[in-house]
Enzyme design. Sequence first.
Site, PDB file in Angstrom:
ATOM      1  N   SER A 148       0.866  -1.185   0.000  1.00  0.00           N
ATOM      2  CA  SER A 148       0.000   0.000   0.000  1.00  0.00           C
ATOM      3  C   SER A 148       0.896   1.225   0.000  1.00  0.00           C
ATOM      4  O   SER A 148       2.050   1.152   0.459  1.00  0.00           O
ATOM      5  CB  SER A 148      -0.856   0.011   1.266  1.00  0.00           C
ATOM      6  OG  SER A 148      -1.431   1.286   1.456  1.00  0.00           O
ATOM      7  N   TYR A 161      -2.732  -0.890  10.295  1.00  0.00           N
ATOM      8  CA  TYR A 161      -2.641  -1.082   8.842  1.00  0.00           C
ATOM      9  C   TYR A 161      -1.299  -0.566   8.323  1.00  0.00           C
ATOM     10  O   TYR A 161      -0.584  -1.279   7.593  1.00  0.00           O
ATOM     11  CB  TYR A 161      -3.796  -0.352   8.161  1.00  0.00           C
ATOM     12  CG  TYR A 161      -3.897  -0.601   6.666  1.00  0.00           C
ATOM     13  CD1 TYR A 161      -4.422  -1.796   6.180  1.00  0.00           C
ATOM     14  CD2 TYR A 161      -3.483   0.353   5.746  1.00  0.00           C
ATOM     15  CE1 TYR A 161      -4.528  -2.031   4.811  1.00  0.00           C
ATOM     16  CE2 TYR A 161      -3.587   0.130   4.379  1.00  0.00           C
ATOM     17  CZ  TYR A 161      -4.120  -1.063   3.916  1.00  0.00           C
ATOM     18  OH  TYR A 161      -4.217  -1.289   2.567  1.00  0.00           O
TER      19      TYR A 161
HETATM   20  P1  NAD Z   1     -11.133  -6.200  -0.646  1.00  0.00           P
HETATM   21  O1  NAD Z   1     -11.711  -5.996   0.690  1.00  0.00           O
HETATM   22  O2  NAD Z   1     -12.027  -6.372  -1.809  1.00  0.00           O
HETATM   23  O3  NAD Z   1     -10.120  -7.427  -0.667  1.00  0.00           O
HETATM   24  C1  NAD Z   1      -9.525  -8.005   0.470  1.00  0.00           C
HETATM   25  C2  NAD Z   1      -9.743  -9.490   0.369  1.00  0.00           C
HETATM   26  O4  NAD Z   1      -9.035 -10.159   1.423  1.00  0.00           O
HETATM   27  C3  NAD Z   1     -11.234  -9.853   0.538  1.00  0.00           C
HETATM   28  O5  NAD Z   1     -11.615 -10.731  -0.509  1.00  0.00           O
HETATM   29  C4  NAD Z   1     -11.282 -10.560   1.881  1.00  0.00           C
HETATM   30  O6  NAD Z   1     -12.291 -11.542   1.954  1.00  0.00           O
HETATM   31  C5  NAD Z   1      -9.888 -11.172   1.917  1.00  0.00           C
HETATM   32  N1  NAD Z   1      -9.476 -11.556   3.267  1.00  0.00           N
HETATM   33  C6  NAD Z   1      -9.565 -10.809   4.391  1.00  0.00           C
HETATM   34  N2  NAD Z   1      -9.111 -11.507   5.443  1.00  0.00           N
HETATM   35  C7  NAD Z   1      -8.719 -12.711   4.965  1.00  0.00           C
HETATM   36  C8  NAD Z   1      -8.158 -13.868   5.563  1.00  0.00           C
HETATM   37  N3  NAD Z   1      -7.920 -13.914   6.882  1.00  0.00           N
HETATM   38  N4  NAD Z   1      -7.869 -14.936   4.777  1.00  0.00           N
HETATM   39  C9  NAD Z   1      -8.132 -14.907   3.440  1.00  0.00           C
HETATM   40  N5  NAD Z   1      -8.662 -13.834   2.827  1.00  0.00           N
HETATM   41  C10 NAD Z   1      -8.946 -12.746   3.574  1.00  0.00           C
HETATM   42  O7  NAD Z   1     -10.185  -4.934  -0.908  1.00  0.00           O
HETATM   43  P2  NAD Z   1      -8.954  -4.759  -1.907  1.00  0.00           P
HETATM   44  O8  NAD Z   1      -8.750  -3.324  -2.052  1.00  0.00           O
HETATM   45  O9  NAD Z   1      -9.123  -5.588  -3.108  1.00  0.00           O
HETATM   46  O10 NAD Z   1      -7.746  -5.311  -1.020  1.00  0.00           O
HETATM   47  C11 NAD Z   1      -6.780  -6.226  -1.498  1.00  0.00           C
HETATM   48  C12 NAD Z   1      -5.418  -5.825  -0.965  1.00  0.00           C
HETATM   49  O11 NAD Z   1      -5.061  -4.551  -1.519  1.00  0.00           O
HETATM   50  C13 NAD Z   1      -5.342  -5.661   0.552  1.00  0.00           C
HETATM   51  O12 NAD Z   1      -4.145  -6.243   1.026  1.00  0.00           O
HETATM   52  C14 NAD Z   1      -5.295  -4.158   0.735  1.00  0.00           C
HETATM   53  O13 NAD Z   1      -4.624  -3.782   1.894  1.00  0.00           O
HETATM   54  C15 NAD Z   1      -4.519  -3.754  -0.508  1.00  0.00           C
HETATM   55  N6  NAD Z   1      -4.682  -2.339  -0.850  1.00  0.00           N
HETATM   56  C16 NAD Z   1      -5.878  -1.857  -1.279  1.00  0.00           C
HETATM   57  C17 NAD Z   1      -5.978  -0.503  -1.587  1.00  0.00           C
HETATM   58  C18 NAD Z   1      -7.253   0.099  -2.072  1.00  0.00           C
HETATM   59  O14 NAD Z   1      -7.330   1.331  -2.161  1.00  0.00           O
HETATM   60  N7  NAD Z   1      -8.273  -0.685  -2.395  1.00  0.00           N
HETATM   61  C19 NAD Z   1      -4.867   0.340  -1.449  1.00  0.00           C
HETATM   62  C20 NAD Z   1      -3.678  -0.194  -1.009  1.00  0.00           C
HETATM   63  C21 NAD Z   1      -3.585  -1.531  -0.710  1.00  0.00           C
END
Ligand code: NAD
Length: 264
Positions: A148, A161
């Site tokens: 991130s 986080y």
């Molecule tokens: P999201 O909430 O759609 O995806 C997160 C996924 O992780 C979900 O499908 C959830 O069910 C799964 N998950 C959570 N806990 C879990 C566990 N214990 N075991 C297995 N799966 C688990 O949101 P996203 O934005 O697609 O997030 C994906 C990654 O991207 C994350 O690591 C997040 O920190 C990172 N990220 C997202 C953003 C953003 O702006 N969306 C920015 C920076 C980083």
Amino acid sequence: MRRLEGKNALITGGSTGIGRATAIRFAEEGASVAINYRSSAREAEITLDGVRDAHKSGPGKGMLVQGDVASEEDVRRIFAEVLTAWGRLDILVNNAGIQAANPSHDVTMDDYDRVLGVNLRGAFLCSREALRHFLDRGGGGVILNNSSVHERIPKPQYASYAASKAGLAALSRTLALEYAGEGIRINMVAPGAIATPINQEWTDNPDREAEVAGHIPMGRTGEPHEIAAVFAFLASDDASYITGQTIYVDGGLTLYPNFRTPWS
Ligand code: NAD
């Protein structure tokens, strides 16, 4: 492009958001994709349908693997299921992640540990299993971590986080150095503000989204496919000489946007 033809990939947290987009992009590039999910089987099925659609013209396969990445027992089982089915894994994407907001002086240790448990411990547990497999079969492999911009930018009220993502960066660079000689490449993608369920607070609110976009030099939030494209590049041989790096995919968010206008 079909740069991942013949490769087997496991994507954690693949039922929604960036994980779903990455699963589908990897399938479009020819990879077989194992989609891990923790609880949302229905959402995971939608990802699997997308993967199967993308495979229509090729031999790639798709499968679902339930499991909590924070649980050592589950992670062992996730890898056992994939390796029993396919015999080989080439690419791991540690994508699963959660966040919890609260003023830091009010945070409960359960909340703190939960975030670190998924984002940092989970990534290590999965990486350890992947490394054991890569070393066992020889010939290297690829581990990619979803970091991130908050591995670098502080995020008030999200201390767990920010700490988890900064820790993930240190973990990735350390493992990259430790296993570079074995042909194992480990890299990170650091997204900015991407429209996914984790950001429901602004994806469901146009005023809030405009506020978020206002901080971004490119003037808009990002889409999951824009992150998936970078994961696909890093997973492929196009990135064969890159290891231990973070690629920021953030519309310029890490460029100190407040300095856009010169001042004295
Ligand atoms: P999201 O909430 O759609 O995806 C997160 C996924 O992780 C979900 O499908 C959830 O069910 C799964 N998950 C959570 N806990 C879990 C566990 N214990 N075991 C297995 N799966 C688990 O949101 P996203 O934005 O697609 O997030 C994906 C990654 O991207 C994350 O690591 C997040 O920190 C990172 N990220 C997202 C953003 C953003 O702006 N969306 C920015 C920076 C980083």
